[in-house]
Scaffold this motif. Sequence first.
Motif, PDB file in Angstrom:
ATOM      1  N   ASN A   1       0.811  -1.222   0.000  1.00 53.09           N
ATOM      2  CA  ASN A   1       0.000   0.000   0.000  1.00 53.09           C
ATOM      3  C   ASN A   1       0.839   1.265   0.000  1.00 53.09           C
ATOM      4  N   PHE A   2       2.118   1.133   0.383  1.00 55.64           N
ATOM      5  CA  PHE A   2       2.899   2.351   0.641  1.00 55.64           C
ATOM      6  C   PHE A   2       4.181   2.492  -0.163  1.00 55.64           C
ATOM      7  N   LEU A   3       4.852   1.395  -0.485  1.00 55.85           N
ATOM      8  CA  LEU A   3       6.173   1.519  -1.129  1.00 55.85           C
ATOM      9  C   LEU A   3       6.120   1.720  -2.644  1.00 55.85           C
ATOM     10  N   PRO A   4       5.254   1.015  -3.383  1.00 54.26           N
ATOM     11  CA  PRO A   4       5.274   1.188  -4.848  1.00 54.26           C
ATOM     12  C   PRO A   4       4.799   2.570  -5.295  1.00 54.26           C
ATOM     13  N   ASP A   5       5.191   2.958  -6.489  1.00 58.05           N
ATOM     14  CA  ASP A   5       4.773   4.249  -7.037  1.00 58.05           C
ATOM     15  C   ASP A   5       3.302   4.266  -7.420  1.00 58.05           C
ATOM     16  N   ASN A   6       2.844   3.119  -7.915  1.00 61.29           N
ATOM     17  CA  ASN A   6       1.457   3.028  -8.358  1.00 61.29           C
ATOM     18  C   ASN A   6       0.742   1.952  -7.566  1.00 61.29           C
ATOM     19  N   ALA A   7      -0.268   2.358  -6.803  1.00 66.07           N
ATOM     20  CA  ALA A   7      -1.062   1.389  -6.055  1.00 66.07           C
ATOM     21  C   ALA A   7      -2.362   1.156  -6.818  1.00 66.07           C
ATOM     22  N   ILE A   8      -2.572  -0.099  -7.193  1.00 66.87           N
ATOM     23  CA  ILE A   8      -3.822  -0.457  -7.866  1.00 66.87           C
ATOM     24  C   ILE A   8      -4.608  -1.315  -6.887  1.00 66.87           C
ATOM     25  N   VAL A   9      -5.820  -0.909  -6.579  1.00 65.84           N
ATOM     26  CA  VAL A   9      -6.602  -1.632  -5.576  1.00 65.84           C
ATOM     27  C   VAL A   9      -7.917  -2.081  -6.193  1.00 65.84           C
ATOM     28  N   VAL A  10      -8.191  -3.366  -6.046  1.00 66.43           N
ATOM     29  CA  VAL A  10      -9.423  -3.946  -6.564  1.00 66.43           C
ATOM     30  C   VAL A  10     -10.438  -4.017  -5.427  1.00 66.43           C
ATOM     31  N   VAL A  11     -11.643  -3.551  -5.698  1.00 62.78           N
ATOM     32  CA  VAL A  11     -12.717  -3.719  -4.711  1.00 62.78           C
ATOM     33  C   VAL A  11     -13.913  -4.332  -5.441  1.00 62.78           C
ATOM     34  N   ARG A  12     -14.446  -5.390  -4.837  1.00 61.11           N
ATOM     35  CA  ARG A  12     -15.608  -6.013  -5.462  1.00 61.11           C
ATOM     36  C   ARG A  12     -16.809  -5.084  -5.309  1.00 61.11           C
ATOM     37  N   ARG A  13     -17.599  -5.018  -6.377  1.00 59.69           N
ATOM     38  CA  ARG A  13     -18.748  -4.107  -6.402  1.00 59.69           C
ATOM     39  C   ARG A  13     -19.627  -4.300  -5.172  1.00 59.69           C
ATOM     40  N   GLU A  14     -19.884  -5.571  -4.841  1.00 64.66           N
ATOM     41  CA  GLU A  14     -20.769  -5.853  -3.699  1.00 64.66           C
ATOM     42  C   GLU A  14     -20.122  -5.461  -2.362  1.00 64.66           C
ATOM     43  N   ASP A  15     -18.813  -5.172  -2.383  1.00 62.44           N
ATOM     44  CA  ASP A  15     -18.119  -4.773  -1.160  1.00 62.44           C
ATOM     45  C   ASP A  15     -18.090  -3.258  -0.961  1.00 62.44           C
ATOM     46  N   VAL A  16     -18.782  -2.523  -1.804  1.00 63.76           N
ATOM     47  CA  VAL A  16     -18.851  -1.071  -1.588  1.00 63.76           C
ATOM     48  C   VAL A  16     -19.961  -0.810  -0.568  1.00 63.76           C
ATOM     49  N   VAL A  17     -19.535  -0.336   0.617  1.00 65.81           N
ATOM     50  CA  VAL A  17     -20.478  -0.114   1.715  1.00 65.81           C
ATOM     51  C   VAL A  17     -20.686   1.384   1.909  1.00 65.81           C
ATOM     52  N   ALA A  18     -21.665   1.714   2.743  1.00 72.28           N
ATOM     53  CA  ALA A  18     -22.069   3.114   2.871  1.00 72.28           C
ATOM     54  C   ALA A  18     -21.081   3.946   3.676  1.00 72.28           C
TER      55      ALA A  18
END
Lengths: 475, 230
Positions: free
Chosen positions: B159-176
């Motif tokens: 999450n912190f060392l690379p220049d580009n952080a690509i994060v996958v989140v499943r659609r159903e995991d988007v909470v309020a």
Amino acid sequence: MTVVPTSARFQENAHEALNDARLQGAMVFARNFAGRRALAAARLPEFDRLRDSASAIKDHTLAHLDLYLEAYERKVVESGGCVHYAEDAEAARRIVVDLCRSLGAKSVTKGKSMISEEIGLNAAIEAAGIEAVETDLGEYIIQLRHETPSHIIAPAIHLTKRDFEHDFRARHTNLPPERDLSKPEQLLAEARAVLREKFLAADVGITGANFLIAETGGSVIVTNEGNGDLTQTLPRAHIVIASIEKIVPTLEDAAQLLRVLARSATGQDASVYTTFSTGPRRPGDPDGPSAYHVVILDNGRSAMLGGEFQDMLRCIRCGACMNHCPVYQAVGGHAYGWVYPGPMGAVLTPSLIGVAEGGQLPNASTFCGRCEEVCPVRIPLPKMMRHWREREFERALSPAAARYGLGLWAFFAARPALYRVAAGLVARSLRLLGRRKGRFASLPFAGGWTRYRDLAAPEGSTFQSRWRAKSGAVK
Amino acid sequence: MKDGRSGEVSARETVLAGIRRSLGVTGGEAPRRFEVERRLAEAPAGIVPQRGQGDLPARVATFRAEAERAQATVAEAAALNDVPAEVARFLREANCPATVRMGTDPRLAALPWPATALDVSIGPSDGRDLNAVSMALVGIAETGTLALVSGADNPTTLNFLPDNAIVVVRREDVVADYEAAFARLRAVYGKGGAPRALNFITGPSRSADIEQTLLLGAHGPRRLHIVIAG
């Protein structure tokens, strides 16, 4: 080894700051905060109710602080961490230095922490022969300059990009001298590269904590740069230093406070990184520290509980009070002479280092009340500055002229008839004296005022007499 | 009493006694203990903003808008299996090398990476990786925030060392909201439990310490690319 306070010299410090053209140029940038906070607050309809909620959580926690500390400690131990208590700055320094030594540390990286500044931790670590490197960009440069932060969330707000360039050239002597450092982007890129090496080489990482969570035994840090996370993730050990009032009961309570913290501080809806750390590396974890220690500092705070300054312990160190303070904006943070500037510093400093040393700071207020208006946890800062002024007066610490002047005023104020006659006399004489210009460019005993602006001449009647006349007319 | 373990034990007692003296309590009062235990057990929610609420499409729309407001870039993939192609596209268009570092998350491991030209390596970062792919526990609509948990599946260093952080989140995991994220956390770690690190991430790393100029890429990633999948 702590920072030697010059708070008792506030007046001289402030005078120097007002005449410091370089500082005045840099302080222009501090004016951006207020507008950003207002926009963030306006974007969230629940903001004011969240402030009430945040205040109530802090009050509840403070009223049960002993029990929440015990609950928190149990959870830290359960997750494999250690808790250390420090009564004062000296004890806290000793605990941290001993831990660093026992971990065989040669190099320590640090996330930004006001507690670290309060106890003068860097000097103690370095005295033990261990390198201490501040990694927040603002803290990094003030460490290069051997200064204290001038703002609790923007420690280098008193500096310009030219100052950064000058100090980077002086310190980073292994880099080509002809390199271009005229743009902020170039300065940031250089700091990133220099500090990346420090992150990877560090044996111990030290951070503060915005919150300690009793429910989970977790510590929370909030940053935008990511330096705090590299500090606490990469080295063998993570040491958290936090004062007793950072405790909150649950994750939900932390969320209430987080919702007002970033908005009040930088005007962001959320800071980039909010990290909840609980204990050391778990079995199977490929990264994270192998040891996790928390040093809990009192340093005068337990004595504030149950008294007229308890509300100050609600403070979440957002900096909104100084961002909205006309005195802070005019003189900057260093004039306050210790670690905490602005209205929160004016109230907290006398509590922590004594009224004899810090008693001048509560006078650094126009009582405009903006600090209380914007405080996310509704601390009655002006009221508490008044309490300190009363104490300063009672203990005869204020200047003789002010004491005699106030005594004289009190004599008349306690005798309304005499007050009316005397005030009327003064108003009429000043009108006669100032008739020609309508204002005074200089007056005996009022040089402090007239040096910077004229005093308008009274028009011959007092407020009381005009009020009486007006009330009569309305009737 | 200033040295060693006994000194620390005594400091603990001194601090707690100081607090109790100021509060005028002994620490043994049953109603106070009950009140504290109840709050820790019940964890009342307080004021929860309306902004993140709504059905899944509304939450995803808010999440996306808020994340973009915090300077993240966001793409949507129809299925998890489309993620490798989206990662390859992002890196190509950002003119970055076609290499990614990721943990052992089985959801990521199952994806068709060999169908892309991406060079995938597994493990935490030692600081030499340019690009990382991680899987979020949840995305939080309220502020466009990602929640990631430490462990071999998704190492924190990614999450912190690379220049580009690509994060996958499943659609159903988007909470309020944050509270919903904590509920998911407790479902995994139990009430009162927590991973070693829970990272809430809102946009790429930044600093405004030089004349209040906002610059991206301070010590952490210069870019944060979010892929909402499924």
